[in-house]
Write an enzyme that holds these catalytic residues in place. Structure first.
Site, PDB file in Angstrom:
ATOM      1  N   HIS A  53       0.856  -1.189   0.000  1.00  0.00           N
ATOM      2  CA  HIS A  53       0.000   0.000   0.000  1.00  0.00           C
ATOM      3  C   HIS A  53       0.885   1.229   0.000  1.00  0.00           C
ATOM      4  O   HIS A  53       1.824   1.325   0.795  1.00  0.00           O
ATOM      5  CB  HIS A  53      -0.900   0.016   1.244  1.00  0.00           C
ATOM      6  CG  HIS A  53      -1.712   1.278   1.342  1.00  0.00           C
ATOM      7  ND1 HIS A  53      -2.848   1.484   0.599  1.00  0.00           N
ATOM      8  CD2 HIS A  53      -1.529   2.414   2.069  1.00  0.00           C
ATOM      9  CE1 HIS A  53      -3.333   2.676   0.860  1.00  0.00           C
ATOM     10  NE2 HIS A  53      -2.556   3.264   1.755  1.00  0.00           N
ATOM     11  N   ASP A  77     -15.787   2.488   5.872  1.00  0.00           N
ATOM     12  CA  ASP A  77     -14.735   3.472   5.615  1.00  0.00           C
ATOM     13  C   ASP A  77     -15.227   4.541   4.640  1.00  0.00           C
ATOM     14  O   ASP A  77     -14.922   5.723   4.820  1.00  0.00           O
ATOM     15  CB  ASP A  77     -13.471   2.807   5.051  1.00  0.00           C
ATOM     16  CG  ASP A  77     -12.408   3.858   4.725  1.00  0.00           C
ATOM     17  OD1 ASP A  77     -12.019   4.574   5.668  1.00  0.00           O
ATOM     18  OD2 ASP A  77     -12.017   3.981   3.564  1.00  0.00           O
ATOM     19  N   ARG A  87     -15.296  12.639   7.303  1.00  0.00           N
ATOM     20  CA  ARG A  87     -14.013  13.250   7.697  1.00  0.00           C
ATOM     21  C   ARG A  87     -13.624  14.355   6.728  1.00  0.00           C
ATOM     22  O   ARG A  87     -13.105  15.400   7.122  1.00  0.00           O
ATOM     23  CB  ARG A  87     -12.907  12.184   7.741  1.00  0.00           C
ATOM     24  CG  ARG A  87     -13.033  11.243   8.922  1.00  0.00           C
ATOM     25  CD  ARG A  87     -12.126  10.039   8.750  1.00  0.00           C
ATOM     26  NE  ARG A  87     -10.738  10.413   8.660  1.00  0.00           N
ATOM     27  CZ  ARG A  87      -9.794   9.666   8.053  1.00  0.00           C
ATOM     28  NH1 ARG A  87     -10.130   8.501   7.503  1.00  0.00           N
ATOM     29  NH2 ARG A  87      -8.559  10.067   8.004  1.00  0.00           N
ATOM     30  N   LYS A  92      -9.283  -1.560   4.747  1.00  0.00           N
ATOM     31  CA  LYS A  92      -9.354  -1.918   3.320  1.00  0.00           C
ATOM     32  C   LYS A  92      -8.280  -2.932   2.956  1.00  0.00           C
ATOM     33  O   LYS A  92      -8.528  -3.879   2.208  1.00  0.00           O
ATOM     34  CB  LYS A  92      -9.222  -0.646   2.472  1.00  0.00           C
ATOM     35  CG  LYS A  92     -10.435   0.266   2.603  1.00  0.00           C
ATOM     36  CD  LYS A  92     -10.263   1.576   1.866  1.00  0.00           C
ATOM     37  CE  LYS A  92      -9.271   2.477   2.535  1.00  0.00           C
ATOM     38  NZ  LYS A  92      -9.332   3.880   2.166  1.00  0.00           N
TER      39      LYS A  92
HETATM   40  N1  URA Z   1      -5.779   6.892   2.760  1.00  0.00           N
HETATM   41  C1  URA Z   1      -6.861   6.219   3.196  1.00  0.00           C
HETATM   42  O1  URA Z   1      -7.246   5.207   2.630  1.00  0.00           O
HETATM   43  N2  URA Z   1      -7.509   6.721   4.270  1.00  0.00           N
HETATM   44  C2  URA Z   1      -7.135   7.814   4.923  1.00  0.00           C
HETATM   45  O2  URA Z   1      -7.758   8.183   5.889  1.00  0.00           O
HETATM   46  C3  URA Z   1      -6.018   8.503   4.445  1.00  0.00           C
HETATM   47  C4  URA Z   1      -5.339   8.023   3.362  1.00  0.00           C
END
Ligand code: URA
Length: 440
Positions: free
Chosen positions: A82, A161, A168, A187
């Protein structure tokens, strides 16, 4: 569940139990309370933080809000990477087939670019015919047969999320390490790999501009990953200038796949090569395929130079419907011509790039999104020829704008020219790999 009491506990710096966090996230996904209560809870987390136990519980609750992929029946060890996002970051396009050529199975779920950072999915969609929407069975078959596959993250992966991130984004609570940790890890864990390597980018083109903050994020990511039984490694990499030459979509895909052709590694941008080898080697090491990082790097380079990684690339892309023309210089991709140069305004050393602005300037030529639904011109992009520390002469091309629209290309060139600082002193040249976890 009384949401107000959960807000009150966090507001006063208390610790929530796993059961309470589970109830909160289950309630959110069931629309059991209004978004403004969740927003208030997120803001209290922003101020008060979360303990490691709370962060782990939040990640688990978000993970369980959707589907979890299971690769237990695969013989090869599953591994993923990632990146926290940067400018010119096309590493996944090289790393997935390289890792596959080293005997790993790489099931990758990727996202689209937003703002100044590019997304792997957009780069893959620059390949004619490439299908980012595979059924679970087809995804499994491609990973099993070709060693890697890269698809879009569907709505079934950690849907909580998506809900939380949208809140957010509009409540000033994105920059919160426990929330970032839960967002990323829910994720990544849902994709089901046994090991995860994080490319934690640090610098003015990254989400994290400061190494100390990045270290705290890394500590949490590793802590959560290990709590869910995954092997974890983190590479802190410099993002104070674009990675490689190409910034865009089709031009990045072309740069990545051309580099993988046998005999082409030496001619490829060396920062891209070094970071790709570093990250893939960590995957190989975590999978137990080598005794140490030096041996892992040797395996990766052998997979690269032998042409096996390029063979995996062609097979994987074809299995997802993509049509590459390996014998053509453009690999059959629609890459706009280099139309307008960005020239050095004075002689001197390249001392700084406003990397974020370079990513955003792509918006002028249809290459960057302002909102998730914006359509892109995948053929447009920028090729940045200079790197920090280079000595340049006035009028020398520092970059080229790839576009079919001259006015738009000129606007983009002006913004990029303003994003490059040329000085009498070169200043310190940053290390590409700033640190690793676990240490070397
Ligand atoms: N990448 C993500 O997937 N989530 C975040 O909160 C910040 C960066």
């Amino acid at each position: 569940m009384n949401v107000v009491s959960l807000i009150e506990i966090k507001k006063r710096g208390g610790e929530l139990s796993t059961v309470q966090i589970d109830e909160l996230i289950a309630g959110l996904t069931a629309d059991a309370f209004p978004d403004y209560q969740m927003a208030a809870w997120l803001m209290s987390v922003w101020f008060q933080g979360m303990t490691d136990a709370e962060t782990t519980a939040l990640t688990g609750a978000m993970l369980r809000s959707g589907q979890e992929l299971d690769w237990a029946d695969l013989e090869a060890p599953t591994a993923d990477k990632h990146s926290t996002g940067g400018v010119g970051d096309k590493v996944s396009l090289l790393l997935a087939p390289l890792a596959a050529a080293c005997g790993l199975a790489v099931p990758m779920l990727s996202g689209r670019g937003l703002g100044h950072t590019g997304g792997t999915l957009d780069k893959l969609e620059a390949i004619p015919g490439y299908d980012i929407h595979l059924s679970n069975d087809a995804f499994r078959r491609v990973v099993d047969d070709q060693g890697c596959a890269i698809v879009g993250q569907g709505p079934d992966i950690a849907p909580a999320d998506g809900r939380i991130y949208a809140l957010r984004d509009v409540t000033g609570t994105v920059d919160c390490i426990p929330l970032i940790t839960a967002s990323i890890m829910s994720k990544k864990l849902a994709a089901g790999p046994r090991s995860i390597v994080i490319d934690l980018k640090v610098g003015n083109g990254a989400f994290m501009t400061d190494l100390e903050q990045a270290r705290e994020l890394a500590r949490r990511l590793v802590m959560v990953g290990e709590a869910y039984g995954r092997r974890m490694a983190v590479v802190f990499s410099d993002m104070s200038q674009p990675l490689g030459v190409a910034v865009g979509h089709a031009n990045e895909t072309l740069e990545a796949f051309t580099a993988l052709k046998p005999g082409c590694r030496a001619a490829a941008p060396q920062d891209l090569v070094a970071l790709t080898v570093e990250l893939t080697a960590h995957m190989v090491l975590l999978a137990g395929r080598s005794k140490d990082l030096v041996a892992a790097k040797a395996l990766v380079i052998e997979a690269w130079d032998s042409g096996r990684a390029f063979e995996h690339t062609l097979a994987w892309v074809a299995a997802q419907g993509g049509r590459l023309a390996p014998d053509r210089d453009d690999l059959g991709l629609d890459v706009a011509p280099r139309l307008v140069p960005v020239e050095a305004v004075r002689s001197g050393y390249i001392s700084d790039f406003a990397s974020r602005e370079i990513g955003l300037a792509l918006g002028e030529i249809g290459g960057a999104r302002r909102t998730v639904t914006d359509a892109l011109d995948l053929s447009s992009g920028v090729d940045v020829l200079a790197v920090r520390g280079d000595l340049v002469a006035v009028g020398q091309p520092l970059a080229w704008i790839r576009s079919r629209d001259r006015d738009a290309a000129r606007r983009c060139a002006d913004r990029i020219a303003a994003a490059v600082t040329i000085d009498d002193d070169a200043g310190p040249t940053p290390e590409l790999v700033l640190d690793t976890l676990p240490g070397a």
